[in-house]
Design a protein around this motif. Structure first.
Motif: not given
Length: 403
Positions: A365-388
């Motif tokens: 075991p390697m304590s503190k070896g990993i700071s944190y994990i981001i769990s995600t998936q494939a996603g879309p390309g760039p997009r415009v945010l409409e809310d000013p």
């Protein structure tokens, strides 16, 4: 100017994604135009977890172009920033000269203020420049009324940024022309193509890289014979195999190609003179863990890849995420006192792992070896945010205090 006649800036805010290559880009044949020595292929990660947000404001009252990155004003005269600004403005003028009345002629003479923030560590091997330049180009294009093929412009900011102009699975075709017009990104499959593919980013370090990608790959091109062999003799076939694996959703082939390509990329870094070390002890521990886990099951259930940094990106299928995360916790016990959630992003219900699996993982075991994990998936390309309300710049064209 009287207060009631102050002109408010025209403002657009967009987001753009990170992409993680499974066939790596490393080495340029033209530094100025950022033309690669080989094609590459990546997966665009979902912006719900990893993204750059950029606001561009244009106004006749602005005295000069200005840019703020992650709360700090930076030099707008950086050559790569200037390349992107110049190209977008050139295209806008060309459209106007060609008779396109939708291009605001006044806007062409206005200066711009740009404000950009990442929701992830900058320059830590998490493709921050790719998301950043893709977002810059996409947002500038919206401000200036430019559309069409934009990945070639994003490429001039940061090579891999061209792949962040699309969602899903994206190839960057190296091209052959000296002017780089055929060195562009192309979507291989949309993000909806492989719905059970999952991505885990194991953050081993959020520190700035000791050797930046630009300097690193230039030294590799100059000194590594292995890099030349890789570009000419390995990558062309590997690209075909990887694209076929993506089309067929063939995870076993996808996983092996991904790991082999990551290993070869880092081998070219070691073959560079003097050698470049992007992986650290934690990275090597992750590599061993993945191979032991796959060996236990007699099949490739997870795959690792490392860009120019120590953070591991794990590709796997949804049905294996929970168990593999428990194995990661076993080998890298979370530091409960760091004030940060160990797992962020897509939530995963914890499961029990068998004694047989525990015994198959022969790692200290390697304590503190990993700071944190981001769990995600494939996603879309760039997009415009409409809310000013999501603009990072206020009506005065300056960063909002909470941006």
């Amino acid at each position: 100017m009287p207060k009631d006649t102050v002109v408010k800036p025209a403002t657009v805010t967009c987001t753009a994604p990170v992409n993680i290559a499974v066939v790596k880009y490393w080495g340029k044949r033209n530094e100025g135009l950022i033309l690669p020595i080989n094609s590459s292929l990546s997966v665009t990660l979902h912006q719900d977890q990893l993204k750059t947000t950029t606001t561009v404001a244009s106004c006749r009252s602005f005295q000069e172009d200005r840019i703020w990155l992650n709360g700090k004003e930076e030099d707008i005269n950086h050559p790569r920033l200037q390349s992107c600004l110049r190209e977008i403005r050139r295209l806008a003028r060309k459209r106007r000269n060609d008779g396109d009345s939708s291009v605001d002629v006044g806007c062409l003479s206005h200066k711009v203020h740009i404000c950009s923030v990442n929701n992830f560590p900058t320059a830590a091997g998490l493709a921050s420049s790719a998301a950043g330049f893709a977002c810059l180009v996409y947002t500038l294009a919206k401000v200036y009324g430019v559309d069409g093929e934009l990945s070639g412009i994003a490429r001039q900011g940061s090579g891999s940024a061209c792949r962040s102009m699309y969602g899903g699975f994206v190839q960057w075709i190296m091209g052959e022309r000296e002017d780089g017009k055929d060195s562009v990104a192309q979507q291989v499959e949309p993000e909806s193509h492989w719905p059970d593919l999952r991505v885990l980013v194991l953050v081993a370090s959020a520190e700035r890289k000791p050797v930046g990608s630009t300097a690193g790959m230039q030294t590799s091109v100059e000194t590594s014979n292995l890099l030349k062999h890789r570009a000419e003799s390995v990558v062309p076939d590997r690209m075909k195999q990887m694209i076929e694996a993506v089309h067929k959703k063939d995870f076993a082939t996808f996983a092996e190609l991904t790991m082999r390509d990551s290993n070869q990329f880092h081998a070219t870094c070691l073959d560079t003179f003097p050698p470049i070390f992007y992986l650290n002890t934690v990275s090597r521990h992750v590599i061993s863990l993945v191979h032991q886990y796959n060996r236990h099951y007699g099949e490739a259930r997870v795959a690792y890849t490392f860009d120019a940094g120590p953070n591991a990106v794990i590709y796997t299928l949804q049905q294996h995420v929970a168990e593999f995360l428990q194995v990661v916790r076993l080998v890298f016990p979370p530091d409960n006192n760091n004030g940060k959630t160990f797992l962020t992003g897509l939530q995963v219900e914890p499961v029990e792992i068998s004694e047989e699996l525990k015994n198959a993982i022969c790692l200290e075991p390697m304590s503190k070896g990993i700071s944190y994990i981001i769990s995600t998936q494939a996603g879309p390309g760039p997009r415009v945010l409409e809310d000013p309300g999501q603009h990072l710049l206020g009506s005065d064209g300056l960063p909002k205090t909470d941006a």
